[in-house]
Each structure stands twice: as structure tokens, then as C-alpha cells.
Scaffold this motif. Sequence first.
Motif, PDB file in Angstrom:
ATOM      1  N   SER A   1      97.431 179.077 117.898  1.00 25.84           N
ATOM      2  CA  SER A   1      96.385 178.899 119.179  1.00 25.84           C
ATOM      3  C   SER A   1      96.955 178.202 120.243  1.00 25.84           C
ATOM      4  O   SER A   1      97.982 177.292 120.328  1.00 25.84           O
ATOM      5  CB  SER A   1      95.090 178.096 118.379  1.00 25.84           C
ATOM      6  OG  SER A   1      95.518 176.688 118.377  1.00 25.84           O
ATOM      7  N   LYS A   2      96.069 178.308 121.317  1.00 18.53           N
ATOM      8  CA  LYS A   2      96.110 177.493 122.375  1.00 18.53           C
ATOM      9  C   LYS A   2      96.198 175.991 122.379  1.00 18.53           C
ATOM     10  O   LYS A   2      96.992 175.357 123.159  1.00 18.53           O
ATOM     11  CB  LYS A   2      95.108 177.924 123.485  1.00 18.53           C
ATOM     12  CG  LYS A   2      95.181 177.160 124.825  1.00 18.53           C
ATOM     13  CD  LYS A   2      94.128 177.645 125.549  1.00 18.53           C
ATOM     14  CE  LYS A   2      94.078 176.922 127.141  1.00 18.53           C
ATOM     15  NZ  LYS A   2      93.066 177.341 127.901  1.00 18.53           N
ATOM     16  N   PHE A   3      95.854 175.702 121.334  1.00 22.33           N
ATOM     17  CA  PHE A   3      95.927 174.110 121.049  1.00 22.33           C
ATOM     18  C   PHE A   3      97.212 173.652 120.375  1.00 22.33           C
ATOM     19  O   PHE A   3      97.646 172.344 120.342  1.00 22.33           O
ATOM     20  CB  PHE A   3      94.576 173.725 119.799  1.00 22.33           C
ATOM     21  CG  PHE A   3      94.325 172.356 119.538  1.00 22.33           C
ATOM     22  CD1 PHE A   3      94.061 171.519 120.408  1.00 22.33           C
ATOM     23  CD2 PHE A   3      94.576 172.170 118.175  1.00 22.33           C
ATOM     24  CE1 PHE A   3      94.080 170.174 120.204  1.00 22.33           C
ATOM     25  CE2 PHE A   3      94.531 170.707 118.031  1.00 22.33           C
ATOM     26  CZ  PHE A   3      94.044 169.762 118.757  1.00 22.33           C
ATOM     27  N   GLY A   4      98.063 174.428 120.054  1.00 20.27           N
ATOM     28  CA  GLY A   4      99.205 174.292 119.319  1.00 20.27           C
ATOM     29  C   GLY A   4      99.148 174.236 117.770  1.00 20.27           C
ATOM     30  O   GLY A   4     100.258 173.718 117.200  1.00 20.27           O
TER      31      GLY A   4
ATOM     32  N   TRP B   1      97.618 175.990 104.578  1.00 17.40           N
ATOM     33  CA  TRP B   1      98.295 174.982 105.470  1.00 17.40           C
ATOM     34  C   TRP B   1      98.205 175.059 107.123  1.00 17.40           C
ATOM     35  O   TRP B   1      97.827 176.161 107.224  1.00 17.40           O
ATOM     36  CB  TRP B   1      99.409 174.693 105.076  1.00 17.40           C
ATOM     37  CG  TRP B   1     100.744 175.678 105.366  1.00 17.40           C
ATOM     38  CD1 TRP B   1     101.267 176.377 104.422  1.00 17.40           C
ATOM     39  CD2 TRP B   1     101.465 175.651 106.521  1.00 17.40           C
ATOM     40  NE1 TRP B   1     102.308 177.266 104.842  1.00 17.40           N
ATOM     41  CE2 TRP B   1     102.091 177.067 106.323  1.00 17.40           C
ATOM     42  CE3 TRP B   1     101.359 175.534 107.822  1.00 17.40           C
ATOM     43  CZ2 TRP B   1     103.051 177.516 107.207  1.00 17.40           C
ATOM     44  CZ3 TRP B   1     102.195 176.060 108.777  1.00 17.40           C
ATOM     45  CH2 TRP B   1     102.992 176.978 108.432  1.00 17.40           C
ATOM     46  N   LYS B   2      98.331 173.913 107.764  1.00 14.79           N
ATOM     47  CA  LYS B   2      98.244 174.081 109.310  1.00 14.79           C
ATOM     48  C   LYS B   2      99.326 172.975 109.802  1.00 14.79           C
ATOM     49  O   LYS B   2      99.699 171.963 109.055  1.00 14.79           O
ATOM     50  CB  LYS B   2      97.129 173.916 109.857  1.00 14.79           C
ATOM     51  CG  LYS B   2      95.983 172.688 109.462  1.00 14.79           C
ATOM     52  CD  LYS B   2      94.839 172.734 110.251  1.00 14.79           C
ATOM     53  CE  LYS B   2      94.072 171.399 109.741  1.00 14.79           C
ATOM     54  NZ  LYS B   2      92.619 171.587 109.933  1.00 14.79           N
ATOM     55  N   ALA B   3     100.011 173.366 110.715  1.00 20.55           N
ATOM     56  CA  ALA B   3     100.918 172.495 111.477  1.00 20.55           C
ATOM     57  C   ALA B   3     100.652 172.509 112.980  1.00 20.55           C
ATOM     58  O   ALA B   3     100.102 173.563 113.649  1.00 20.55           O
ATOM     59  CB  ALA B   3     102.330 173.227 111.114  1.00 20.55           C
ATOM     60  N   MET B   4     100.992 171.502 113.611  1.00 23.86           N
ATOM     61  CA  MET B   4     100.981 171.100 114.967  1.00 23.86           C
ATOM     62  C   MET B   4     102.074 171.295 115.618  1.00 23.86           C
ATOM     63  O   MET B   4     103.215 170.792 115.221  1.00 23.86           O
ATOM     64  CB  MET B   4     100.219 169.760 115.448  1.00 23.86           C
ATOM     65  CG  MET B   4      98.741 169.839 114.910  1.00 23.86           C
ATOM     66  SD  MET B   4      97.652 171.061 115.799  1.00 23.86           S
ATOM     67  CE  MET B   4      97.933 170.474 117.562  1.00 23.86           C
ATOM     68  N   ALA B   5     102.218 172.050 116.635  1.00 26.92           N
ATOM     69  CA  ALA B   5     103.305 172.031 117.651  1.00 26.92           C
ATOM     70  C   ALA B   5     103.188 170.931 118.914  1.00 26.92           C
ATOM     71  O   ALA B   5     102.121 170.606 118.840  1.00 26.92           O
ATOM     72  CB  ALA B   5     103.702 173.604 118.324  1.00 26.92           C
ATOM     73  N   GLY B   6     103.972 170.794 119.799  1.00 27.51           N
ATOM     74  CA  GLY B   6     103.947 169.875 120.815  1.00 27.51           C
ATOM     75  C   GLY B   6     102.991 170.360 121.832  1.00 27.51           C
ATOM     76  O   GLY B   6     102.568 169.608 122.816  1.00 27.51           O
ATOM     77  N   ASN B   7     102.650 171.574 121.878  1.00 23.58           N
ATOM     78  CA  ASN B   7     102.025 172.171 123.043  1.00 23.58           C
ATOM     79  C   ASN B   7     101.594 173.609 122.598  1.00 23.58           C
ATOM     80  O   ASN B   7     101.718 173.882 121.419  1.00 23.58           O
ATOM     81  CB  ASN B   7     102.875 172.423 124.262  1.00 23.58           C
ATOM     82  CG  ASN B   7     101.938 172.359 125.621  1.00 23.58           C
ATOM     83  OD1 ASN B   7     100.975 172.750 125.715  1.00 23.58           O
ATOM     84  ND2 ASN B   7     102.675 171.588 126.723  1.00 23.58           N
TER      85      ASN B   7
ATOM     86  N   HIS C   1     105.075 175.962 124.020  1.00 23.33           N
ATOM     87  CA  HIS C   1     104.967 175.540 125.593  1.00 23.33           C
ATOM     88  C   HIS C   1     105.558 174.019 125.841  1.00 23.33           C
ATOM     89  O   HIS C   1     106.003 173.539 126.884  1.00 23.33           O
ATOM     90  CB  HIS C   1     103.825 175.478 126.307  1.00 23.33           C
ATOM     91  CG  HIS C   1     103.529 176.900 126.912  1.00 23.33           C
ATOM     92  ND1 HIS C   1     103.670 177.234 128.205  1.00 23.33           N
ATOM     93  CD2 HIS C   1     103.013 178.192 126.236  1.00 23.33           C
ATOM     94  CE1 HIS C   1     103.407 178.581 128.235  1.00 23.33           C
ATOM     95  NE2 HIS C   1     102.918 178.932 127.082  1.00 23.33           N
ATOM     96  N   ASP C   2     106.345 173.466 124.648  1.00 23.69           N
ATOM     97  CA  ASP C   2     107.001 172.236 124.655  1.00 23.69           C
ATOM     98  C   ASP C   2     108.598 172.557 124.734  1.00 23.69           C
ATOM     99  O   ASP C   2     109.443 171.527 124.577  1.00 23.69           O
ATOM    100  CB  ASP C   2     106.654 171.323 123.684  1.00 23.69           C
ATOM    101  CG  ASP C   2     106.944 171.758 122.240  1.00 23.69           C
ATOM    102  OD1 ASP C   2     107.375 172.881 122.030  1.00 23.69           O
ATOM    103  OD2 ASP C   2     106.870 171.073 121.124  1.00 23.69           O
ATOM    104  N   TYR C   3     108.822 173.919 124.952  1.00 23.32           N
ATOM    105  CA  TYR C   3     110.138 174.402 124.889  1.00 23.32           C
ATOM    106  C   TYR C   3     110.922 174.045 123.644  1.00 23.32           C
ATOM    107  O   TYR C   3     112.321 174.059 123.492  1.00 23.32           O
ATOM    108  CB  TYR C   3     110.918 173.565 126.106  1.00 23.32           C
ATOM    109  CG  TYR C   3     110.455 173.643 127.544  1.00 23.32           C
ATOM    110  CD1 TYR C   3     110.385 174.783 128.036  1.00 23.32           C
ATOM    111  CD2 TYR C   3     109.617 172.552 127.961  1.00 23.32           C
ATOM    112  CE1 TYR C   3     109.807 175.170 129.341  1.00 23.32           C
ATOM    113  CE2 TYR C   3     109.099 172.733 129.124  1.00 23.32           C
ATOM    114  CZ  TYR C   3     109.119 173.926 129.749  1.00 23.32           C
ATOM    115  OH  TYR C   3     108.613 173.982 131.145  1.00 23.32           O
ATOM    116  N   CYS C   4     110.105 174.276 122.581  1.00 20.38           N
ATOM    117  CA  CYS C   4     110.856 174.035 121.185  1.00 20.38           C
ATOM    118  C   CYS C   4     110.457 175.339 120.372  1.00 20.38           C
ATOM    119  O   CYS C   4     109.369 175.856 120.532  1.00 20.38           O
ATOM    120  CB  CYS C   4     110.229 172.853 120.391  1.00 20.38           C
ATOM    121  SG  CYS C   4     110.666 171.227 121.158  1.00 20.38           S
TER     122      CYS C   4
END
Length: 170
Positions: free
Chosen positions: A115-118, A132-138, A160-163
Amino acid sequence: APFVHEGVVYVTCFAFDRAISRNEQKGELVALDAVTGRIRFRRDIWPGFLSSPVGITQADGSLRLYVASRRGRLTSFVIRGDVCETDWEYQMAHEVFASPVMLTSSDRTRVFLGSKFGQLVCLDATTGDLLWKAMAGNWIDNTACAATVDGRARVFVGSHDYCLYGLDAV
């Protein structure tokens, strides 16, 4: 991108009629005969942009198809012939710009969506239960990739955190 299964092409489309008398948005799932182009069925899904459909054949021969709306709703449809029924829905916390992706491993099929929320979620493809759910940096605005790598179920997604994130899919 269309999804093809047993001679039927499934595609999502979006129309925005800006006429003052109507001013409506319409997102549809359309099934077309792959040879003749004849419409087999049309199904209104959500009044907005939709992802590409992805699907899997079930043990009973029916097709399970997944479509995400820009507003974050992931819907599972069961299709038998020309009958398309909603099976379950999952609402993401924020907008979705990509298509769902699936992976079958250990006799279980999972659906992944970012999602847009990362946030990247993993759902049971049959029940829609959150595994499960996980968060990216962006933001995650791309379609993930899921595969078995060296005997392990993995999911990969960019942010979008370049990772690039590589996560265990189970």
C-alpha cells in the motif's frame, strides 16, 4: 494486464463519465471469450481504478480471481463458468497502486499486496485471513514478486525509501 484462463480473458477497466447529468466512475471486471472476443460477463467492482486481475484454479475446477482497487480493497471472486461471485474482501489502510501477487507453498496459497502507507500484507488466499503484515520505509507502489528461493517461500518488494525488501513469505 489481462489474465487468461481456459479460453477466457479477464481484464479490469475504468470509465469516468464526466457528463454533468451522470458524473460517475465505474470500475469493472470483464470476461471475454479469447477466440471470439464475445463478452461472457461484466461485473461492477468499485467506482475507481482497479489493479490487474490475478488468479488460480481451485481443486473443484473453479477459478479464484483477485482484484485490488485504488482505494485499498482487495476482493476475491470465485468464477464458475459465467457466474462470478464475491468470496471475501480485505480493506487495506491506505491506497493501493499495484496488483496482488500469489504464491503457493506448503499446500497453502498466499496473496500479497502493498500500500501507499508502506505496508505489505500477506493473506490466506482461500479465507482472506491476515497472516502477517510488514512495514517498508516508505510507499509500496509496485507489484511484489513471490517465489520459492532455495527451498524457502520469499516475497520481494521495492519501496520509495530506495530499498528492496526480501521477506519470508510464511
